[in-house]
Write an enzyme that holds these catalytic residues in place. Structure first.
Site, PDB file in Angstrom:
ATOM      1  N   LYS A  39       0.828  -1.214   0.000  1.00 64.87           N
ATOM      2  CA  LYS A  39       0.000   0.000   0.000  1.00 64.87           C
ATOM      3  C   LYS A  39       0.867   1.271   0.000  1.00 64.87           C
ATOM      4  O   LYS A  39       2.091   1.181   0.003  1.00 64.87           O
ATOM      5  CB  LYS A  39      -0.972  -0.028   1.194  1.00 64.87           C
ATOM      6  CG  LYS A  39      -1.825  -1.301   1.269  1.00 64.87           C
ATOM      7  CD  LYS A  39      -2.881  -1.368   0.162  1.00 64.87           C
ATOM      8  CE  LYS A  39      -3.471  -2.755  -0.029  1.00 64.87           C
ATOM      9  NZ  LYS A  39      -4.438  -3.166   0.971  1.00 64.87           N
TER      10      LYS A  39
HETATM   11  C1  LIG Z   1      -5.348  -4.332   1.347  1.00 64.22           C
HETATM   12  C2  LIG Z   1      -6.811  -4.143   1.479  1.00 64.22           C
HETATM   13  C3  LIG Z   1      -7.517  -4.563   2.601  1.00 64.22           C
HETATM   14  C4  LIG Z   1      -6.885  -5.391   3.693  1.00 64.22           C
HETATM   15  O1  LIG Z   1      -5.793  -4.742   4.246  1.00 64.22           O
HETATM   16  P1  LIG Z   1      -4.813  -5.551   5.217  1.00 64.22           P
HETATM   17  O2  LIG Z   1      -4.099  -4.431   5.928  1.00 64.22           O
HETATM   18  O3  LIG Z   1      -3.906  -6.358   4.340  1.00 64.22           O
HETATM   19  O4  LIG Z   1      -5.617  -6.364   6.129  1.00 64.22           O
HETATM   20  C5  LIG Z   1      -8.856  -4.263   2.694  1.00 64.22           C
HETATM   21  N1  LIG Z   1      -9.485  -3.590   1.727  1.00 64.22           N
HETATM   22  C6  LIG Z   1      -8.848  -3.183   0.611  1.00 64.22           C
HETATM   23  C7  LIG Z   1      -9.590  -2.404  -0.422  1.00 64.22           C
HETATM   24  C8  LIG Z   1      -7.491  -3.461   0.448  1.00 64.22           C
HETATM   25  O5  LIG Z   1      -6.862  -3.101  -0.668  1.00 64.22           O
END
Ligand SMILES: *Cc1c(COP(=O)(O)O)cnc(C)c1O
Length: 386
Positions: free
Chosen positions: A189
């Site tokens: 991210k």
């Molecule tokens: C990455 C993601 C998640 C989950 O995030 P984590 O921190 O890996 O649990 C949830 N929703 C979206 C849209 C994502 O891209």
């Protein structure tokens, strides 16, 4: 040219030093570094409360619970998302349903939402919580969704996993409109704590509930206890929570990354601008720009315009991967996953999400990507499309 991933964390010497400092300190688990990170994140997002958690997945689950989603509850989200956006409802024992996307923004369609709400109102099946997703980092239409939330009485849990640092109507995402907003700091991210997440809210009571839920429902604060504590050892469990805590090691990394968020965001924007220019003539639909919001540019997702090229998505992906370019596809619509088809959903239920998915490709985009790598991506794409 060496392999180019679709996304990659950006770690510098300050990040390394921040983590090492925690490793040499008293606290490794949730401690002072988590508080520092939360306060800095809240200040950056112009919001009173930020609650750090072990992942956005946990954040979505705790957010649903804190908003009162229970076994008889109903939650709606967008099919064009990671499965965690929908699974959180099922973990609460609630019913999940979806609202199709707007093909231009690729976010939840406000028109589709309005129509579904009218129908649900007539049949007394209104949702308790709506989870709009800021796909690719582009903020969803939260102002319009807020009007509908106030009219129909549902809460908004914004999934801003892609949108740390984005802004909407000149406000940081997570500062207004939603009841609570969830961010992800997974390594792919826009900023990272390896694994980790954050919830922001303006609601004091909601923030307190989230803090309780992330740590077993246990409080050590005398003012939050139901009974007079018998002594300084006392803690009270007042609701059923989890271990959803972030560690100080992760928080130190998160705080260091947050200090660089604007720099990394500008690097992403420069690359996105350049993609827009270089790809303009290719048979592609490029990400939408809107004057009232700024995307965090987590993903640069294009769609193949099948009216202007005979190359299929599968051919394009294979060609790019064979050339060492880690293109990816976001997202397989959640309702078409086997688990969800067993719940009764089927292909055809949300056609805009399915049509988007059939043509989508996420191109590499990360702060350290250089112009040479980007030109290689564009030229490779041109070869297979034209
Ligand atoms: C990455 C993601 C998640 C989950 O995030 P984590 O921190 O890996 O649990 C949830 N929703 C979206 C849209 C994502 O891209």
């Amino acid at each position: 040219m060496s392999f180019i991933p679709y996304s990659r964390q950006d770690i510098d010497e300050d990040d390394v030093a921040a983590v090492v400092r925690v490793l040499r300190s008293e606290y490794l688990t949730q401690g002072p570094a988590v508080t520092t990170f939360e306060q800095a994140f809240a200040a950056r997002h112009d919001v009173p409360h930020a609650v750090a958690v072990s992942s956005a997945t946990v954040g979505l689950h705790l957010g649903c619970l804190a908003l009162g989603v229970g076994a008889a509850g109903r939650v709606w989200t967008s099919p064009n998302s990671f499965v965690a956006s929908a699974n959180c409802a099922l973990h609460c024992g609630a019913e999940i349903d979806f609202v199709d996307i707007d093909p231009d923004t690729r976010n939840m369609s406000v028109d589709a939402l309005r129509a579904k709400l009218e129908h649900a109102d007539a049949t007394s099946t209104l949702p308790d919580v709506l989870i709009p997703v800021d796909f690719s980092g582009l903020p969803a239409d939260l102002r319009e969704i807020r009007l509908l939330a106030d009219r129909y009485g549902f809460a908004i849990l914004e999934d801003a996993s892609h949108a740390t640092g984005a802004s909407y109507l000149n406000r940081p995402v997570g500062s207004a409109w939603a009841d609570t907003t969830v961010f992800s700091f997974h390594a792919v991210k826009v900023m990272t704590t390896a694994e980790g997440g954050m919830l922001t809210t303006r609601n004091d009571a909601l923030a307190r509930r989230l803090r309780l839920l992330r740590s077993h429902g246990v409080t050590r604060e005398p003012r939050d206890m139901e009974h007079e504590p018998e002594g300084p050892w006392c803690y009270e469990q007042t609701l059923l929570g989890f271990n959803g805590r972030m560690t100080d090691i992760q928080a130190a990394l998160g705080h260091s990354q947050l200090m660089r968020l604007d720099t990394m965001h500008r690097q992403r924007e420069t690359l996105a601008d350049r993609y827009d220019a270089l790809l303009a003539e290719l048979p592609l639909f490029l990400p939408l720009r809107l004057p009232d919001r700024r995307s965090a540019r987590h993903l640069y997702a294009v769609e193949i315009d099948d009216a202007r090229t005979s190359a299929t998505r599968a051919q394009v992906v294979k060609h790019m991967r064979d050339a060492g370019i880690g293109v990816n596809v976001h997202y397989i619509p959640i309702h078409t996953q086997p688990y969800y088809t067993r719940l009764g959903f089927k292909r055809g239920d949300f056609p805009a999400s399915e049509r988007y998915y059939a043509r989508a490709i996420s191109l590499p985009l990360f702060p350290a990507m250089n112009a040479e790598q980007q030109s290689f991506v564009v030229n490779t794409l041109r070869t297979v499309l034209c």
